[in-house]
Enzyme design. Structure first.
Site, PDB file in Angstrom:
ATOM      1  N   ASP A  75      -3.422 -26.128  44.998  1.00 36.40           N
ATOM      2  CA  ASP A  75      -2.285 -26.452  44.117  1.00 36.40           C
ATOM      3  C   ASP A  75      -0.969 -26.353  44.887  1.00 36.40           C
ATOM      4  O   ASP A  75      -0.497 -25.265  45.194  1.00 36.40           O
ATOM      5  CB  ASP A  75      -2.296 -25.492  42.918  1.00 36.40           C
ATOM      6  CG  ASP A  75      -1.128 -25.722  41.955  1.00 36.40           C
ATOM      7  OD1 ASP A  75      -0.278 -26.588  42.225  1.00 36.40           O
ATOM      8  OD2 ASP A  75      -1.070 -25.025  40.920  1.00 36.40           O
ATOM      9  N   LYS A 123      12.433 -20.645  38.801  1.00 36.33           N
ATOM     10  CA  LYS A 123      11.183 -19.898  38.979  1.00 36.33           C
ATOM     11  C   LYS A 123      11.156 -19.163  40.321  1.00 36.33           C
ATOM     12  O   LYS A 123      10.504 -18.139  40.464  1.00 36.33           O
ATOM     13  CB  LYS A 123      10.013 -20.875  38.886  1.00 36.33           C
ATOM     14  CG  LYS A 123       8.657 -20.228  38.789  1.00 36.33           C
ATOM     15  CD  LYS A 123       7.640 -21.276  38.393  1.00 36.33           C
ATOM     16  CE  LYS A 123       6.221 -20.797  38.498  1.00 36.33           C
ATOM     17  NZ  LYS A 123       5.277 -21.874  38.112  1.00 36.33           N
ATOM     18  N   GLU A 168      -2.327 -20.600  37.523  1.00 43.20           N
ATOM     19  CA  GLU A 168      -2.296 -22.061  37.496  1.00 43.20           C
ATOM     20  C   GLU A 168      -3.567 -22.706  38.047  1.00 43.20           C
ATOM     21  O   GLU A 168      -4.146 -23.578  37.389  1.00 43.20           O
ATOM     22  CB  GLU A 168      -1.031 -22.576  38.190  1.00 43.20           C
ATOM     23  CG  GLU A 168       0.183 -22.359  37.293  1.00 43.20           C
ATOM     24  CD  GLU A 168       1.507 -22.287  38.012  1.00 43.20           C
ATOM     25  OE1 GLU A 168       1.574 -22.659  39.198  1.00 43.20           O
ATOM     26  OE2 GLU A 168       2.491 -21.857  37.388  1.00 43.20           O
ATOM     27  N   ASP A 203       2.686 -24.897  30.905  1.00 46.89           N
ATOM     28  CA  ASP A 203       2.821 -24.847  32.360  1.00 46.89           C
ATOM     29  C   ASP A 203       4.315 -24.757  32.640  1.00 46.89           C
ATOM     30  O   ASP A 203       5.044 -25.749  32.526  1.00 46.89           O
ATOM     31  CB  ASP A 203       2.210 -26.114  32.980  1.00 46.89           C
ATOM     32  CG  ASP A 203       2.505 -26.234  34.477  1.00 46.89           C
ATOM     33  OD1 ASP A 203       3.085 -25.299  35.065  1.00 46.89           O
ATOM     34  OD2 ASP A 203       2.151 -27.280  35.067  1.00 46.89           O
TER      35      ASP A 203
END
Ligand SMILES: Nc1ncnc2c1ncn2[C@@H]1O[C@H](COP(=O)(O)OP(=O)(O)O)[C@@H](O)[C@H]1O
Ligand SMILES: [Mg+2]
Lengths: 225, 605
Positions: B189, B69, B167, B8
């Site tokens: 999420d 990211k 994810e 992850d």
């Protein structure tokens, strides 16, 4: 699936998707249509649960996740088969896409399908377009009563169109019955061809009108919010 | 087949997991912590990653990279709004953001690769084997460029990325592993930088994604930012300190804001404390005040939820279960908003920090051929299309189409003898090209024939990673044509290769650090041992010798504080030389003692 030779060991493929000799996955035939892919006859009323079951089963046979440890040729075939299967499922699952696809499949026989909206629908569309233009021109701050009235009118129009859309879908459903009846009674494609073409043509007509109405209703929704 | 790990690679935290006899487990460091903060520090001594880099954030902000990211697969124009918040300078080259740190520049995939390498190292140490294959997760709403950038990061880190997996779907795999779960589930999420919602149908081991939606620019970082803005303003008012002018203070205030936010999830009040050059700034915040500040952001997450429901053709009440993932879902406000929308109490039995990595390990197990029961059928989050006349996008593959999927399009020429056609690939839901994401361009070669005669068929294929592949074929000759696709916001193959080579240089730097640490440890051990020996043998050697030994030990004590392992080694050698005689003397004495005691013992016999 038609009998063919295994791309890998050249033996005759006896299994359904895998070679009976070397157990390599076989590419789906280029001529396979979406109905045949699910082993379905060309009927419009289908058992969606059954369809889903077959889809899941075929996904387990073809999905790249299960070919990660295999060689490049098998990976490529799995990817191609999977992509085909997913498109087939999406098309057959949806009642509108299903009939559109059927018409395309049978299109050789159905020429001169009209694609302009009928005159009355055309006029309505033009009128609504004008109203929407006016509505967009009115600023939300000023002209509040005029704007509110117009908005209400447009919303009413949209509801009316949606009602019509529903009617059309009902009419389409009746045609599905008609088509399926003809197909079952006349299994050979050449039998009752004129009648079949007639049904295809009227379904096409309903579909194209439906597209105009759907687009119009969506545009109204976007405009009035 | 060698082991495949699940990773992850989060905006805020990253984790690595593996499959242990059918059960996914995250890999902790020796202290038992599995979360690695996604922060990279470039120190004089080389790279540091994770917790130690986080400590570096306030000390050396311009050389500490966090939230990288957010930059993956993007150009400079995509991030102009937030530039002022980042302590380092950015520029763009070939459509890709570059981060400037001192003399050097790094692309976001390179920085991500540093985090991946740290995770890889950790796993290798824990599992005692080489790791070279991985499944890496990305937000479901990541576009093609962002996915490709993640894959590049893996390659630069020396990992073969067998799959890019979404994810929320990974989380669903971890949740539904027992196969008992059936029905429709929604995965919400909300992490540090991104928000995803995915709706899945679980049936007999098949995980079919019905729809996904999200916002790749919405998360806990934005909550921190809201709070930060308030604090910065108040500090300026009350203390006259312009935080924007002090990057180190900015980071301190940011971390203090985050800490207070986290505390307010479990308590109703929290105090922010910041040390300023001219005193202390202190402020007590209530949970309500924080909630009022971020309410609009939390409500913004509900828009993608509704869109996903609509695309799945479902009403909120048709969702059987709601699962919460990501650190930000610990906020009571988030929980109550989600509960309100779905009219259902959400699940959070599994640790929301770990569940994505666990799911990635499950997917790795499937790819390794060890799990034939479970199959994930995911979708592409965004519509894919090409530019047509008048700057309009014509969609070829609709969003939420199950992948792999492909679409074919026929191209021809408009002028006699025209030898090429330019094609521009886009992703997005808007009508006009300019409002969508430019993915790539390529030139299709055409045979020089009268206008409209050439027929070249292009196949756009989205693979199971959600990554696009383009192939072309001349219909008349049946000949395939190789297509050179130029990504709009991605590294070229050559660049990635160069970065892989560079990463070996980083590896050399890593080795350098390790060498320094090893030399230091050895120096310390020798200093301690010599001190002890001197104490024992003080009457066996001359005063002059003693002074000389103490001098070289003192020198070594100084050099071992520096970063040159060769100097430290030289110091160690010097001490060894000077203590040679001392060692001999001690040895003799010990031997004598031993002999004497032996005699005694023999006598006793
Ligand atoms: N108890 C908490 N209350 C509120 N926010 C939290 C809490 N714990 C963590 N967070 C926030 O969650 C975010 C990190 O979540 P995580 O899922 O690890 O992110 P990512 O997937 O982006 O790496 C950060 O913004 C952090 O501040
Ligand atoms: Mg996350």
């Amino acid at each position: 699936m038609a009998r063919s030779m295994c791309w890998h060991c050249q033996s005759e493929v006896t299994g359904e998707y895998l070679c009976g000799q070397c157990v390599k996955v076989q590419p789906l035939s280029k001529d396979l249509d979406y109905f045949a892919c699910f082993k379905l006859p060309r009927l419009l009323n289908i058992n969606t649960q059954e369809l889903e079951r077959t889809y899941y089963e075929l996904s387990r046979a073809f999905h790249p996740d299960f070919y990660s440890t295999k060689d490049e040729s098998e990976k490529t075939i799995s990817l191609g088969n999977s992509a085909f299967l997913n498109t087939a499922y999406r098309t057959i699952k949806d009642p509108v896409q299903r009939v559109e696809y059927l018409i395309r499949l049978e299109a050789g026989a159905v020429k001169d399908i009209r694609s302009n909206p009928p005159a009355d629908l055309f006029e309505e569309i033009l009128e609504l377009q004008e109203d929407m233009e006016t509505f967009r021109g009115l600023s939300p701050e000023k002209d509040s009563t005029e704007r509110a009235e117009l908005r209400e009118k447009l919303q009413r129009e949209r509801e009316r169109l949606e009602g019509r859309q529903e009617e059309m879908e009902k009419a389409l459903g009746a045609k599905y019955q008609e088509w399926d009846g003809l197909q079952i009674a006349n299994a050979d494609p050449s039998e009752a061809r004129d009648q079949k073409n007639g049904v295809l043509r009227s379904m096409q007509e309903i579909l194209s009108n439906r597209t105009y109405i759907c687009n119009m209703a969506n545009e109204l929704l976007e405009t009035t919010g | 087949m060698s082991r495949i790990v699940g990773i992850d690679l989060g905006t805020t935290n990253s984790l690595i997991a593996y499959m242990d006899k059918g059960t996914p487990r995250v890999i902790p460091n020796p202290e038992g912590v599995a979360k690695v903060p996604s922060i990279v520090g470039m120190t004089d001594n080389g790279l540091i990653v994770g917790d130690s880099a986080k400590a570096h954030l306030t000390r050396d902000p311009s050389r500490t990279i966090y939230s990288v990211k957010r930059f993956m697969g993007k150009g400079l124009a995509d991030v102009t709004d937030e530039l002022k918040y980042f302590p380092y300078s950015l520029h763009e080259k070939n459509g890709v953001i570059r981060i400037e740190v001192g003399e050097k520049t790094y692309s976001p995939p390179q920085v991500s690769a540093m985090i991946l390498k740290e995770l890889k190292r950790r796993a290798e140490e824990f599992l005692k084997e080489d790791i070279s294959k991985a499944v890496i997760t990305v937000p479901a709403y990541f576009n093609d460029s962002q996915r490709q950038a993640t894959k590049d990061a893996g390659m630069i880190a020396g990992l073969e990325v067998l799959r890019i997996i979404n994810e929320p779907t990974a989380a669903a795999l971890a949740y539904g592993l027992d196969k008992k779960t059936q029905g429709i589930i929604a995965i919400y999420d909300l992490g540090g930088g991104t928000f995803d919602i995915s709706i899945l149908k679980l049936k007999d081991g098949i995980f079919e994604v019905l729809a996904t939606n999200g916002d790749t620019h919405l998360g806990g970082d934005d909550f921190d930012q809201c709070l930060l803005d308030v604090l910065v303003e108040e500090i300026a008012d009350k203390h006259g300190v312009q935080i924007h002018e002090h990057p180190d203070l900015m980071q301190s205030v940011r971390l203090a804001a985050e800490e207070a936010k986290v505390q307010l999830s479990s308590e109703t009040e929290a105090t922010v404390l910041v040390e300023l050059p001219n005193g202390k700034y202190e402020k007590t915040l209530t949970r309500e005040s924080l909630e009022a500040l971020v309410m609009h952001l939390v409500e913004r997450t509900l828009v993608p939820c509704r869109s996903a429901l609509k695309d799945a053709g479902l009403r909120a009440d048709q969702i059987d279960e709601v699962v919460l993932v990501g650190g930000s879902t610990r906020m009571p406000l988030v929980r109550s908003k989600v509960e309100g929308l779905f009219a259902k109490q959400p699940h959070s039995e599994l640790n929301p920090d770990e569940v994505v990595a666990l799911g990635a390990a499950v997917q790795a197990d499937i790819l390794g051929g060890h799990n034939k029961e479970i199959l994930l059928l995911d979708v592409t989050p965004l519509s894919l299309g090409i530019e047509t006349m008048g700057g309009v996008m014509s969609a070829l593959i609709r969003r939420n189409t199950t992948i792999p999927t492909s679409a074919k399009e026929m191209f021809t020429t408009y002028a006699d003898g025209q030898t090429s056609v330019d094609i521009h690939i886009l992703q997005g839901e808007r009508e006009l090209v300019k409002d969508n994401r430019s993915l790539a361009r390529f030139q299709l070669k055409m045979p020089p024939l009268p206008a409209g005669v050439p027929r070249v068929e292009v196949t756009f294929l989205i693979d199971a990673n959600g990554i696009l592949h383009v192939t072309a074929r001349d219909i008349r000759t049946s000949e395939a044509q190789t297509v050179q696709v130029k990504p709009s916001h991605g590294l070229s193959d050559d660049e990635v290769e160069g970065m892989i080579r560079d990463s070996f240089e980083f590896a050399e730097e890593d080795i350098k650090i390790r060498q320094v640490i090893e030399a230091r440890t050895e120096a310390n051990a020798i200093i301690i041992a010599t001190d002890k020996a001197l104490a024992r043998a003080s009457d066996l050697i001359s005063e002059k010798e003693k002074v000389e030994i103490q001098r070289v030990i003192g020198v070594l004590g100084e050099t071992q504080k520096g970063d040159d392992h060769r100097l430290i080694r030289a110091g160690i050698a010097e001490v060894e030389k000077e203590t040679h005689h001392l060692a001999e003397v001690l040895m003799d004495a010990t031997l004598k003692e031993a002999l004497e005691s032996k005699k005694v013992s023999e006598f006793v016999k």
